[in-house]
Design an enzyme around this catalytic site. Structure first.
Site, PDB file in Angstrom:
ATOM      1  N   GLU A  76       0.856  -1.046  -0.046  1.00 12.33           N
ATOM      2  CA  GLU A  76      -0.124  -0.028   0.102  1.00 12.33           C
ATOM      3  C   GLU A  76       0.944   1.319   0.028  1.00 12.33           C
ATOM      4  O   GLU A  76       0.547   2.298  -0.615  1.00 12.33           O
ATOM      5  CB  GLU A  76      -1.057   0.025   1.250  1.00 12.33           C
ATOM      6  CG  GLU A  76      -2.020  -1.216   1.021  1.00 12.33           C
ATOM      7  CD  GLU A  76      -1.466  -2.681   1.380  1.00 12.33           C
ATOM      8  OE1 GLU A  76      -2.087  -3.606   1.099  1.00 12.33           O
ATOM      9  OE2 GLU A  76      -0.283  -2.590   1.896  1.00 12.33           O
ATOM     10  N   HIS A 103       9.780  15.110  10.208  1.00 12.77           N
ATOM     11  CA  HIS A 103      11.038  15.067   9.562  1.00 12.77           C
ATOM     12  C   HIS A 103      10.651  14.846   7.987  1.00 12.77           C
ATOM     13  O   HIS A 103      11.219  15.591   7.298  1.00 12.77           O
ATOM     14  CB  HIS A 103      11.863  13.861  10.218  1.00 12.77           C
ATOM     15  CG  HIS A 103      12.366  14.202  11.391  1.00 12.77           C
ATOM     16  ND1 HIS A 103      13.473  13.267  11.804  1.00 12.77           N
ATOM     17  CD2 HIS A 103      12.161  15.216  12.348  1.00 12.77           C
ATOM     18  CE1 HIS A 103      13.997  13.861  12.891  1.00 12.77           C
ATOM     19  NE2 HIS A 103      12.974  14.889  13.360  1.00 12.77           N
TER      20      HIS A 103
END
Length: 180
Positions: A76, A103
């Site tokens: 996925e 991040h």
């Protein structure tokens, strides 16, 4: 916030529960399928449609994120990352959910519905949604490099080009793993 979700048969029950949870949190949920259990269905189209919708909404200024899931979350994530503009991260803990946003400014996460309890997965998703991108220069710079490569295939110069140093140890080099 608008949350786009996509799965396959492995995550269908999870999807239904997740939609109710997210709606109860005040989110607008858009389900990209499947709509019924089919043990032979394929996740790519469901996940790619969810990822495309995230990119489209973000381009239109809509606050949105995506969640894709299946048995492991791996396929996925790969499917979602095929969509230009998507930064999909495989999440398996609270820390990876936070870091995906802080991040990497991930706009889609992938979760293995067969790898976690519903409560665990929801805690990851909730943390992902609640965590903002840090905006730190080093993270923004790296994300910009990914976007540039996606646009034109250009990378920063290879520091080894034009260098006399080999990429790997040649046969005459000795390597002592104990040397640290």
């Amino acid at each position: 916030m608008r949350i786009h979700i996509g799965t396959d048969h492995a995550g269908l029950e999870f999807s239904t529960q997740l939609q109710h949870h997210l709606a109860s949190q005040g989110h607008e949920v858009v389900d990209h399928g499947p709509i019924e259990y089919d043990p032979l269905d394929d996740y790519p189209a469901f996940c790619i449609r969810a990822a495309q919708a995230v990119v489209r909404d973000q381009a239109d200024g809509v606050e949105t994120l995506g969640v894709v899931f299946g048995g492991s979350g791996n396929g996925e994530q790969i499917a979602a990352n095929k969509v230009p503009g998507v930064r999909a991260a495989l999440v398996w803990s609270i820390a990876t959910a936070e870091l995906a946003r802080e991040h990497n400014d991930a706009n889609v996460i992938a979760i293995g519905a067969r790898q976690h309890t519903f409560d665990e997965a929801v805690s990851f998703i909730d943390r992902f949604i609640a965590t903002p991108f840090s905006g730190e220069e080093r993270h923004a710079r790296r994300i910009a490099q990914l976007a540039a490569f996606e646009q034109d295939g250009i990378l920063l110069p290879d520091p080894r080009e034009g260098s006399a140093t080999p990429d790997v140890l040649d046969a005459s080099d000795s390597f002592d793993p104990e040397a640290g």
